[in-house]
Design a protein around this motif. Structure first.
Motif, mmCIF file in Angstrom:
data_model
loop_
_atom_site.group_PDB
_atom_site.id
_atom_site.type_symbol
_atom_site.label_atom_id
_atom_site.label_comp_id
_atom_site.label_asym_id
_atom_site.label_seq_id
_atom_site.Cartn_x
_atom_site.Cartn_y
_atom_site.Cartn_z
ATOM 1 N N ARG A 1 4.923 17.467 11.624
ATOM 2 C CA ARG A 1 3.614 16.835 11.439
ATOM 3 C C ARG A 1 3.731 15.348 11.756
ATOM 4 O O ARG A 1 4.717 14.712 11.398
ATOM 5 N N LEU A 2 2.692 14.793 12.416
ATOM 6 C CA LEU A 2 2.718 13.414 12.898
ATOM 7 C C LEU A 2 1.479 12.652 12.467
ATOM 8 O O LEU A 2 0.374 13.188 12.502
ATOM 9 N N ILE B 1 -2.577 -5.770 12.835
ATOM 10 C CA ILE B 1 -2.426 -5.546 14.266
ATOM 11 C C ILE B 1 -1.083 -4.880 14.535
ATOM 12 O O ILE B 1 -0.029 -5.394 14.171
ATOM 13 N N VAL B 2 -1.143 -3.711 15.158
ATOM 14 C CA VAL B 2 0.031 -2.888 15.443
ATOM 15 C C VAL B 2 0.038 -2.603 16.941
ATOM 16 O O VAL B 2 -0.994 -2.222 17.504
ATOM 17 N N SER B 3 1.184 -2.768 17.586
ATOM 18 C CA SER B 3 1.258 -2.560 19.037
ATOM 19 C C SER B 3 1.645 -1.136 19.426
ATOM 20 O O SER B 3 1.374 -0.704 20.531
ATOM 21 N N GLY B 4 2.305 -0.417 18.513
ATOM 22 C CA GLY B 4 2.824 0.901 18.867
ATOM 23 C C GLY B 4 4.154 0.809 19.588
ATOM 24 O O GLY B 4 4.652 1.806 20.107
ATOM 25 N N HIS B 5 4.746 -0.392 19.620
ATOM 26 C CA HIS B 5 6.069 -0.605 20.210
ATOM 27 C C HIS B 5 7.071 -0.708 19.068
ATOM 28 O O HIS B 5 7.210 -1.766 18.440
ATOM 29 N N VAL B 6 7.727 0.378 18.772
ATOM 30 C CA VAL B 6 8.623 0.481 17.618
ATOM 31 C C VAL B 6 9.834 -0.420 17.830
ATOM 32 O O VAL B 6 10.434 -0.444 18.896
ATOM 33 N N ASP B 7 10.180 -1.164 16.768
ATOM 34 C CA ASP B 7 11.316 -2.091 16.826
ATOM 35 C C ASP B 7 12.633 -1.415 16.481
ATOM 36 O O ASP B 7 13.686 -1.854 16.932
ATOM 37 N N GLY B 8 12.592 -0.391 15.657
ATOM 38 C CA GLY B 8 13.814 0.294 15.250
ATOM 39 C C GLY B 8 13.498 1.407 14.271
ATOM 40 O O GLY B 8 12.325 1.719 14.022
ATOM 41 N N VAL B 9 14.537 1.981 13.719
ATOM 42 C CA VAL B 9 14.389 3.106 12.798
ATOM 43 C C VAL B 9 14.961 2.714 11.440
ATOM 44 O O VAL B 9 16.104 2.257 11.345
ATOM 45 N N ALA B 10 14.148 2.862 10.392
ATOM 46 C CA ALA B 10 14.583 2.630 9.017
ATOM 47 C C ALA B 10 14.912 3.985 8.391
ATOM 48 O O ALA B 10 14.459 5.030 8.877
ATOM 49 N N GLU B 11 15.690 3.949 7.320
ATOM 50 C CA GLU B 11 16.062 5.186 6.625
ATOM 51 C C GLU B 11 15.560 5.149 5.193
ATOM 52 O O GLU B 11 15.705 4.133 4.503
ATOM 53 N N VAL B 12 14.968 6.244 4.732
ATOM 54 C CA VAL B 12 14.528 6.364 3.346
ATOM 55 C C VAL B 12 15.772 6.549 2.479
ATOM 56 O O VAL B 12 16.549 7.479 2.692
ATOM 57 N N VAL B 13 15.962 5.639 1.495
ATOM 58 C CA VAL B 13 17.157 5.703 0.651
ATOM 59 C C VAL B 13 16.856 6.070 -0.794
ATOM 60 O O VAL B 13 17.762 6.472 -1.534
ATOM 61 N N ALA B 14 15.595 5.946 -1.231
ATOM 62 C CA ALA B 14 15.245 6.328 -2.609
ATOM 63 C C ALA B 14 13.749 6.582 -2.698
ATOM 64 O O ALA B 14 12.956 5.973 -1.968
ATOM 65 N N ILE B 15 13.381 7.475 -3.615
ATOM 66 C CA ILE B 15 11.978 7.804 -3.875
ATOM 67 C C ILE B 15 11.818 7.925 -5.387
ATOM 68 O O ILE B 15 12.626 8.597 -6.047
ATOM 69 N N ALA B 16 10.793 7.271 -5.937
ATOM 70 C CA ALA B 16 10.542 7.367 -7.380
ATOM 71 C C ALA B 16 9.043 7.332 -7.630
ATOM 72 O O ALA B 16 8.328 6.512 -7.050
ATOM 73 N N ASP B 17 8.563 8.237 -8.491
ATOM 74 C CA ASP B 17 7.154 8.215 -8.870
ATOM 75 C C ASP B 17 6.924 7.079 -9.848
ATOM 76 O O ASP B 17 7.730 6.846 -10.758
ATOM 77 N N GLU B 18 5.819 6.346 -9.642
ATOM 78 C CA GLU B 18 5.394 5.266 -10.530
ATOM 79 C C GLU B 18 3.928 5.505 -10.827
ATOM 80 O O GLU B 18 3.067 5.116 -10.040
ATOM 81 N N GLY B 19 3.630 6.173 -11.938
ATOM 82 C CA GLY B 19 2.267 6.597 -12.225
ATOM 83 C C GLY B 19 1.867 7.633 -11.192
ATOM 84 O O GLY B 19 2.622 8.565 -10.902
ATOM 85 N N SER C 1 5.061 14.075 2.071
ATOM 86 C CA SER C 1 6.230 14.965 2.154
ATOM 87 C C SER C 1 7.509 14.199 2.501
ATOM 88 O O SER C 1 8.474 14.793 2.980
ATOM 89 N N VAL C 2 7.527 12.890 2.251
ATOM 90 C CA VAL C 2 8.705 12.077 2.561
ATOM 91 C C VAL C 2 9.916 12.528 1.736
ATOM 92 O O VAL C 2 9.762 12.989 0.604
ATOM 93 N N ALA C 3 11.110 12.410 2.320
ATOM 94 C CA ALA C 3 12.342 12.801 1.629
ATOM 95 C C ALA C 3 13.430 11.764 1.891
ATOM 96 O O ALA C 3 13.443 11.104 2.937
ATOM 97 N N VAL C 4 14.337 11.636 0.947
ATOM 98 C CA VAL C 4 15.496 10.758 1.129
ATOM 99 C C VAL C 4 16.254 11.222 2.371
ATOM 100 O O VAL C 4 16.439 12.425 2.595
ATOM 101 N N GLY C 5 16.650 10.267 3.195
ATOM 102 C CA GLY C 5 17.359 10.576 4.434
ATOM 103 C C GLY C 5 16.463 10.607 5.656
ATOM 104 O O GLY C 5 16.959 10.586 6.786
ATOM 105 N N ASP C 6 15.132 10.651 5.438
ATOM 106 C CA ASP C 6 14.215 10.646 6.584
ATOM 107 C C ASP C 6 14.411 9.373 7.398
ATOM 108 O O ASP C 6 14.589 8.286 6.837
#
Length: 195
Positions: free
Chosen positions: A79-80, A96-114, A170-175
């Motif tokens: 899904r996109l 303002i977003v160009s759609g020119h991706v600078d790099g890839v980040a990694e999800v390292v933690a997820i926590a519910d807050e309320g 549906s985000v997950a650690v490691g994405d």
């Protein structure tokens, strides 16, 4: 140009390597109103429409784009977040977003807050200096506000609406996430280097 306000969630329905990677993306957009050559941000990557069907569009993705984004990890069924290019007079609801991706980040933690969810990501070292608290970033094409920064890690809070209207529910650690830094931050940093 884009705003980072996701207006559809598409699905990858075909992938084919033909020199370049070719993808077919199913969409809820009225494809009768899309021209060949139009730009659609697909998970934050500005891609050019090369073919259209009743409920899909095709794009070709160069090796350069695959190497700088998470598109090499796409699979059928993914899904996109989708956004069509801005038109003169459109509301600029995100940034303002160009759609020119600078790099890839990694999800390292997820926590519910309320009812919200705090997602912590690690940016590539060369991009971390552009990310500031209360600044903007685009992640998988979504305009977001940075809540906290510690070294190369930064936190984003996702409200329930964003989790429902985008793929962030549906985000997950490691994405691996497409990261576009704020255009203004890039230019300010470049100016500071020149002083």
């Amino acid at each position: 140009m884009f705003t980072g306000i996701v207006t559809d969630i598409g699905t990858v329905v075909e992938l084919e390597q033909r020199g370049d990677l070719r993808a077919r993306i199913r969409t809820g957009y009225d494809t009768g109103g899309i021209d060949i050559g139009a730009s659609i941000a697909s998970d934050g990557v500005c891609l050019t429409v090369i073919a259209l069907g009743e409920d899909w569009y095709d794009v070709e993705i160069s090796a350069e784009t695959v190497s700088r984004t998470n598109l090499g990890g796409w699979s059928v069924g993914k899904r996109l977040n989708l956004e069509r290019a801005l038109k003169v007079g459109d509301e600029l609801g995100g940034h303002i977003v160009s759609g020119h991706v600078d790099g890839v980040a990694e999800v390292v933690a997820i926590a519910d807050e309320g009812d919200s969810t705090r997602v912590t990501l690690r940016a590539p070292a060369d991009l971390a200096r552009f990310i500031a608290p209360k600044g903007s970033v685009a992640l998988n094409g979504t305009s977001l506000t940075v809540n906290a920064v510690e070294g190369a890690e930064f936190g984003i809070n996702f409200i329930p609406h964003t989790k429902e209207a985008t793929t962030w529910g549906s985000v997950a650690v490691g994405d691996r996430v497409n990261l576009e830094i704020d255009m203004l931050a890039r230019y300010v940093a470049r100016l500071a280097e020149a002083l």
